[in-house]
Write a protein that holds these residues in place. Sequence first.
Motif, mmCIF file in Angstrom:
data_model
loop_
_atom_site.group_PDB
_atom_site.id
_atom_site.type_symbol
_atom_site.label_atom_id
_atom_site.label_comp_id
_atom_site.label_asym_id
_atom_site.label_seq_id
_atom_site.Cartn_x
_atom_site.Cartn_y
_atom_site.Cartn_z
ATOM 1 N N LEU A 37 0.862 -1.178 0.000
ATOM 2 C CA LEU A 37 0.000 0.000 0.000
ATOM 3 C C LEU A 37 0.896 1.225 0.000
ATOM 4 N N LEU A 38 0.812 2.032 -1.036
ATOM 5 C CA LEU A 38 1.674 3.203 -1.176
ATOM 6 C C LEU A 38 0.940 4.469 -0.741
ATOM 7 N N SER A 39 1.715 5.526 -0.519
ATOM 8 C CA SER A 39 1.108 6.816 -0.171
ATOM 9 C C SER A 39 0.912 7.689 -1.402
ATOM 10 N N SER A 40 1.339 7.208 -2.555
ATOM 11 C CA SER A 40 1.331 8.020 -3.771
ATOM 12 C C SER A 40 0.230 7.626 -4.750
ATOM 13 N N LYS A 89 -0.946 6.013 4.932
ATOM 14 C CA LYS A 89 0.252 6.347 5.711
ATOM 15 C C LYS A 89 -0.085 6.197 7.189
ATOM 16 N N ASP A 90 0.938 5.900 8.006
ATOM 17 C CA ASP A 90 0.691 5.925 9.440
ATOM 18 C C ASP A 90 0.848 7.359 9.944
ATOM 19 N N LEU A 132 0.512 12.592 2.270
ATOM 20 C CA LEU A 132 -0.085 11.636 1.334
ATOM 21 C C LEU A 132 -0.620 12.359 0.101
ATOM 22 N N LEU A 133 -1.282 13.491 0.313
ATOM 23 C CA LEU A 133 -1.832 14.254 -0.808
ATOM 24 C C LEU A 133 -0.717 14.752 -1.719
ATOM 25 N N GLU A 134 0.360 15.242 -1.110
ATOM 26 C CA GLU A 134 1.497 15.726 -1.899
ATOM 27 C C GLU A 134 2.077 14.600 -2.747
ATOM 28 N N ALA A 135 2.258 13.430 -2.143
ATOM 29 C CA ALA A 135 2.837 12.288 -2.865
ATOM 30 C C ALA A 135 1.939 11.833 -4.008
ATOM 31 N N SER A 136 0.625 11.965 -3.829
ATOM 32 C CA SER A 136 -0.332 11.506 -4.840
ATOM 33 C C SER A 136 -0.668 12.579 -5.866
#
Length: 288
Positions: free
Chosen positions: A123-126, A181-182, A195-199
Motif C-alpha cells: 500500500l503506497l502513499s502516492s 500512511k501511518d 499523502l496528498l502531496e505524494a499523490s
Amino acid sequence: MKSKQIVAAKGEDAAIIRCGDRLLAFAADGIRHELIKIDPRWAGYCSILVNVNDILSMNARPIAAVNVMSVNDDNILRALTKGMLDACEKFNVPMVGGHLHPDAEIESISVAMVGEVCGNRPLLSSSAEPGDQVIVICDCHGHFTPGIPYSWDCTSMKSRKKIDNDMTALLDALPFLTAGKDISNSGMLGTLAMLLEASGVGAAVDIDKIPVPEDINLIQWLTAYQGFGFVGAVKKENVNRVFEALERSDLSVSVIGKITAEKRFKIALGKAQRLLFDLSKEKITGLF
C-alpha cells in the motif's frame, strides 16, 4: 541509485524491496534526544513502535529489527533496552542485532525493521485518486504520556494478544485502500497532507467526523503522534469492507472527507472553512 529490486521508496513510510518472489518492507527511524532525557524507557519502546507502524502502513507484517544506540549512562542504557524489549515482546518482533557506542556525548537510539508485504500487494502513499474517500483509522483507547503531551499511548497497556488482533484486523482492511500512511509526528492532518502531496491531489476534510477520545482536546489530538493511527484513501464501494474488517478490533474508523483533483487541502469545522495547504504552491516534504 536505481535498482530493479526497488519497487517503491521516495516518500513512503518504508521502502518496498523485491527479494526473489517476495516483497519486503524496510524502514528505519530515530528517536529525538529530548524524549530520551524525559523518559528513556518510553523512548526505547517508541523506537520499536514507530517502525512497526511504518511497516504496517505498507500492508506488511514486521519480521525483525536491529538497533544502534549511543549511550554513556548505564541507567539510561538499561531503561532504553527495557523499553525496546517490552515493545518487541508486545508486537512480536524479535530484535536480532545492533550496535552500541558507549562513549557518546549525546544519547540516541535508532532502529531499522524489515517486514513481509502481505499478498505481495504493498500500500503506497502516492496512489490516492480524485473521488476516493478520505479515511482515518485510530485507537481512541489510551492516554497521553506524562510529560510528553503529544505522545498518545494506546498500546503499552494492552496484551500481546490484543495487539496482534488489532494488527491482523488492520492488515485485513488495508488491501481495500488505494493509498495510506501511518500518522507520524506531523499529526493527523500533517500526515494526510504528505499523502496528498505524494499523490498529486487535494482533499476536503470535515474535522467534525474525526474520531476523538472523550475529554481530549481537539487540537492536541490532531497534532499528536498517535500510537496506532493511519490515514488513507479508499474507493467509495470499498468503504464498508474496511469497516467490516476492523469490527473485531479496538480501532475506530471514519470517513472524514474526499480526495479532490484540485491540489488544495481544505478543512471544515462546523460552519467554518479554511484552506490548510495549497499544494500547487506549497511543499510539505519537498520530495515531489
